[in-house]
Write a protein that holds these residues in place. Structure first.
Motif, mmCIF file in Angstrom:
data_model
loop_
_atom_site.group_PDB
_atom_site.id
_atom_site.type_symbol
_atom_site.label_atom_id
_atom_site.label_comp_id
_atom_site.label_asym_id
_atom_site.label_seq_id
_atom_site.Cartn_x
_atom_site.Cartn_y
_atom_site.Cartn_z
ATOM 1 N N LYS A 251 -12.837 -4.456 -6.076
ATOM 2 C CA LYS A 251 -11.609 -3.837 -5.573
ATOM 3 C C LYS A 251 -10.824 -3.215 -6.724
ATOM 4 C CE LYS A 251 -10.641 -7.532 -2.870
ATOM 5 N NZ LYS A 251 -10.153 -8.392 -1.777
ATOM 6 N N PRO B 172 -12.139 -2.754 1.709
ATOM 7 C CA PRO B 172 -11.758 -3.684 0.642
ATOM 8 C C PRO B 172 -12.022 -5.149 1.001
ATOM 9 C CG PRO B 172 -10.093 -2.008 0.869
ATOM 10 C CD PRO B 172 -11.072 -1.786 1.981
ATOM 11 N N ALA C 46 -13.760 2.370 0.456
ATOM 12 C CA ALA C 46 -13.623 2.672 -0.973
ATOM 13 C C ALA C 46 -13.459 4.171 -1.167
ATOM 14 C CB ALA C 46 -14.842 2.143 -1.724
ATOM 15 N N ARG D 228 -9.319 5.285 -8.071
ATOM 16 C CA ARG D 228 -8.250 6.014 -7.392
ATOM 17 C C ARG D 228 -7.259 6.595 -8.403
ATOM 18 N NH1 ARG D 228 -4.663 2.506 -3.468
ATOM 19 N NH2 ARG D 228 -4.164 1.565 -5.473
ATOM 20 N N ASN E 282 -10.041 5.329 0.034
ATOM 21 C CA ASN E 282 -8.992 4.906 -0.890
ATOM 22 C C ASN E 282 -8.944 5.813 -2.113
ATOM 23 O OD1 ASN E 282 -7.204 2.505 -0.459
ATOM 24 N ND2 ASN E 282 -9.127 1.622 0.265
ATOM 25 N N VAL F 215 -12.293 -0.005 -7.721
ATOM 26 C CA VAL F 215 -11.929 1.079 -6.788
ATOM 27 C C VAL F 215 -10.524 1.583 -7.116
ATOM 28 C CG1 VAL F 215 -11.510 1.702 -4.378
ATOM 29 C CG2 VAL F 215 -13.411 0.181 -4.950
ATOM 30 N N ALA F 216 -9.621 0.644 -7.435
ATOM 31 C CA ALA F 216 -8.247 1.027 -7.762
ATOM 32 C C ALA F 216 -8.222 1.890 -9.021
ATOM 33 C CB ALA F 216 -7.381 -0.218 -7.942
ATOM 34 N N GLU G 168 0.834 -1.201 0.000
ATOM 35 C CA GLU G 168 0.000 0.000 0.000
ATOM 36 C C GLU G 168 0.870 1.253 0.000
ATOM 37 O OE1 GLU G 168 -0.450 -2.655 1.776
ATOM 38 O OE2 GLU G 168 -2.537 -3.012 2.327
ATOM 39 N N LEU H 79 -5.160 -1.835 -2.771
ATOM 40 C CA LEU H 79 -5.940 -0.908 -1.959
ATOM 41 C C LEU H 79 -5.485 -1.021 -0.513
ATOM 42 C CD1 LEU H 79 -9.544 -1.461 -3.353
ATOM 43 C CD2 LEU H 79 -7.922 0.354 -3.919
ATOM 44 N N HIS H 80 -5.693 0.036 0.259
ATOM 45 C CA HIS H 80 -5.353 -0.018 1.675
ATOM 46 C C HIS H 80 -6.521 -0.653 2.422
ATOM 47 C CE1 HIS H 80 -4.020 0.926 5.594
ATOM 48 N NE2 HIS H 80 -2.932 1.524 5.161
ATOM 49 N N ASP H 81 -6.265 -1.773 3.086
ATOM 50 C CA ASP H 81 -7.385 -2.546 3.635
ATOM 51 C C ASP H 81 -8.020 -1.921 4.876
ATOM 52 O OD1 ASP H 81 -5.431 -3.067 5.434
ATOM 53 O OD2 ASP H 81 -5.351 -5.232 5.116
ATOM 54 N N HIS I 5 -4.797 -4.953 -6.912
ATOM 55 C CA HIS I 5 -5.493 -3.696 -6.671
ATOM 56 C C HIS I 5 -4.709 -2.763 -5.748
ATOM 57 C CE1 HIS I 5 -6.631 -5.190 -2.727
ATOM 58 N NE2 HIS I 5 -6.818 -6.352 -3.332
#
Lengths: 391, 228
Positions: B151, B143, B103, B158, B106, B154-155, A301, B97-99, B95
């Motif tokens: 996911k 996520p 959404a 972003r 992110n 969403v990426a 991340e 994404l930061h868990d 993806h």
């Protein structure tokens, strides 16, 4: 909490969200910081008790300046001093009076056969050697032979003993082949080297310790005339008295020297100082472990954020956010538990363990700094790497 | 400013040290036009992703030149690279994404990087782009509670929310079903037509190849085919 931090930081509080996302890790980290805080606060408490208890007897003296043997490190060591120095001192302008003080340790045998150690002060009952009004009120009685006053804060004394003395029931005990009669009490409290204090007249002192002579006191307590300049008198005394056998200090100076010696030269002081360092190390390692695991777990991340264009200081701010949260959350239980332990320990061993505001704030500030350093170390890998290598 | 947003000249790249040092790219000369969807194809290990990450400021240039939006990346300072990255949008194979972030949060990360002014109306912007990608009822999901395709969308949101000049995408549709993949590609093409957004994509997806404006084929670190 999230909304509050978001307003405070002006961004998504990623650090907090990350920490609170993994509850078990958060609890473990907070417990670790709390434990380190507890360790440091307890050691500082003992350290403070040592420093505080060193001061107790000095605070009792009705003196502005102290003359001691030049080889004295603490109140209870060093050679006796020629009483001649007292008479010489009286001739210095600004000196209002001086009185010798004789010091020794005495075993006080308990009914169960165990021994308590008392610091014994022998003083001239006609001179006001002490400030303590409880002592001064009974000075005249001390001029009779084998009469003593005892510290009612003496550790592990028989229950109810001091109350019965205060009620007028004199207490007698045998020591050094004599019978001492304790007719009153005062409150000072023993330190690390003795359990309590005993005040007797100089004549009684010489009977208890026949190898001690009136001509060789341990200390000379010097009082100044009102309005006299302490520094000027001090300089006059230092010029007059030979420094091979005597040293002249203000009471504060003597206390400071004594504290310095006991904290840096005596094992007990070094042990507590070492305990503080161990506590800090334990805290550093725990927080570093938590933060570096956290950074490693979120490397993808972070790499993504780095690829998007976030600078290194953004990651530092996340880590500092986490470090700050851990420091504060860990400090609260650590502080509360140590307050409780201070209370329990000072009850159990009659030492003056007291939480002070500077100590609490110092430990909190130290924890934040410690956590931030750990965090800074944990992000070093991120700073150097190409984002592409981190995925 | 150069006419083309991406121009490379004599670009070479090596991996490893000493005996293990291996050349991955050989003399890549490339010009990519603005507003077009350009696709890189080739066998795995042919150097596509290496080229993508070099142009995208994710790797330091060793030899040769990369001019990105008029800026030379070879020998550029970290500060300059960071400034360049902010004009780009990245969509990765995973993806990433930061868990711990929803959404919306992110997607916000793609806006916050441009400073407070850009992020002022972040909620509106994030909701708009997520809606375009069909995620209007998943805005506040973490996520962990989204499917793989959601996911990835969403990426993509972003990457696009900051209105990048160039979008880099490395196998972006691997986790998407056919309809979502086409939706995403259409969105990228529309951005190209409306805003002049350039897209450089690595993909094997034949459906996307049909819609590409230009296809560049790579083999063993060299460009072997170019439809443009």
């Amino acid at each position: 909490m999230t909304a509050f931090l978001e307003r405070l930081l002006g961004r998504v509080p990623i650090g907090w969200l990350q920490l609170s996302h993994n509850r078990m890790r958060l609890v473990a980290a907070v417990a670790g910081v709390a434990f380190a805080n507890l360790l440091v606060l307890m050691q500082l408490g003992f350290f403070g008790a040592l420093i505080g208890s060193v001061r107790f007897p000095y605070d009792q003296f009705n003196a502005d300046l102290l003359i001691s043997a030049s080889d004295m490190n603490t109140l209870t060591d060093g050679s006796p001093l020629p009483r001649q120095r007292m008479f010489e001192a009286l001739a210095v302008p600004g000196v209002a009076g001086a009185t010798p003080l004789y010091f020794a340790k005495l075993d006080w045998k308990q009914p169960d056969g165990t021994i308590r150690t008392l610091d014994v002060f022998g003083v001239d009952p006609a001179a006001r050697a002490f400030r303590n009004p409880e002592i001064n009120a009974r000075l005249a009685d001390l001029s009779m032979s084998d009469i003593a006053l005892i510290d009612r804060k003496t550790r592990n004394a028989p229950k109810g003993l001091f109350a019965s003395i205060d009620a007028g029931q004199a207490y007698t005990f045998e020591t050094k082949g004599r019978t001492l009669k304790v007719i009153g009490t005062f409150g000072v409290g023993g330190g690390f080297s003795a359990d309590g204090e005993l005040v007797v007249s100089d004549q009684t002192f010489f009977k208890l310790f026949p190898n001690r002579m009136a001509g060789a006191p341990n200390l000379v307590l010097v009082r100044l005339e009102p309005g006299a300049q302490p520094t000027r008198v001090l300089a006059g005394l230092r010029a007059l008295l030979p420094d091979y056998d005597s040293a002249v200090r203000t009471v504060e100076e003597a206390v400071w020297r004594d504290q310095k010696f006991q904290t840096t030269q005596r094992p007990v002081g070094i042990v507590f100082g070492f305990g503080v360092i161990i506590g800090i190390l334990v805290g550093l390692i725990i927080v570093y472990q938590v933060l570096s695991t956290d950074v490693a777990d979120h490397m993808r991340e972070y790499a993504t954020f780095k690829a998007i264009g976030y600078p290194q200081r953004f990651f530092m701010s996340i880590i500092f956010e986490e470090a700050f949260i851990l420091a504060v959350l860990g400090f609260i239980p650590g502080f509360l538990i140590s307050l409780l332990l201070y209370f329990v320990v000072s009850k159990a061993i009659s030492l003056p363990l007291a939480m002070t505001v500077p100590r609490a704030l110092g430990v909190l500030g130290g924890t934040i700094i410690m956590c931030s350093i750990s965090g800074a170390i944990a992000t070093r890998k991120l700073a150097r790497a190409n984002p592409a290598d981190l995925f | 400013m150069a006419a083309h947003p991406i121009v490379t000249g004599g670009l070479c790249h090596w991996f490893g040290e000493g005996e293990a040092r291996k050349q991955a790219l050989f003399d890549i000369d490339l010009e990519i036009e603005a507003g077009k969807l350009t696709v890189l194809v080739g066998a795995s290990g042919s150097g596509k992703t290496t080229l993508l990450t070099l142009i995208g400021c994710l790797r330091r240039v060793q030899t040769g030149s990369v001019r990105l939006l008029g800026t030379e990346l070879a020998g550029a300072e970290e500060g300059l690279l960071i400034a360049c990255r902010r004009r780009l949008g990245f969509i990765f194979q995973a993806h990433n994404l930061h868990d711990s972030l929803t959404a919306m949060q992110n997607v916000r990360m793609g806006l916050d990087v441009h400073g407070r002014a850009a992020a002022e109306n972040w909620q509106e912007a994030a909701r708009h782009i997520l809606t375009l990608l069909g995620l209007e009822d998943r805005l506040e999901y973490l996520p962990g509670n989204l499917s793989g395709g959601q996911k990835q969308r969403v990426a993509i949101a972003r990457a696009l929310v900051g209105n990048p000049d160039i979008v880099f995408a490395d196998e972006p549709t691997a986790a998407l079903d056919k309809a979502s993949a086409m939706n995403a590609v259409d969105l990228l093409k529309r951005l190209g037509a409306e805003r002049g957004t350039t897209t450089l994509m690595v993909t094997h997806d034949s459906k996307i190849l049909d819609r590409a404006d230009r296809i560049i084929t790579m083999d063993d670190g060299r460009i072997t085919g170019d439809s443009g």
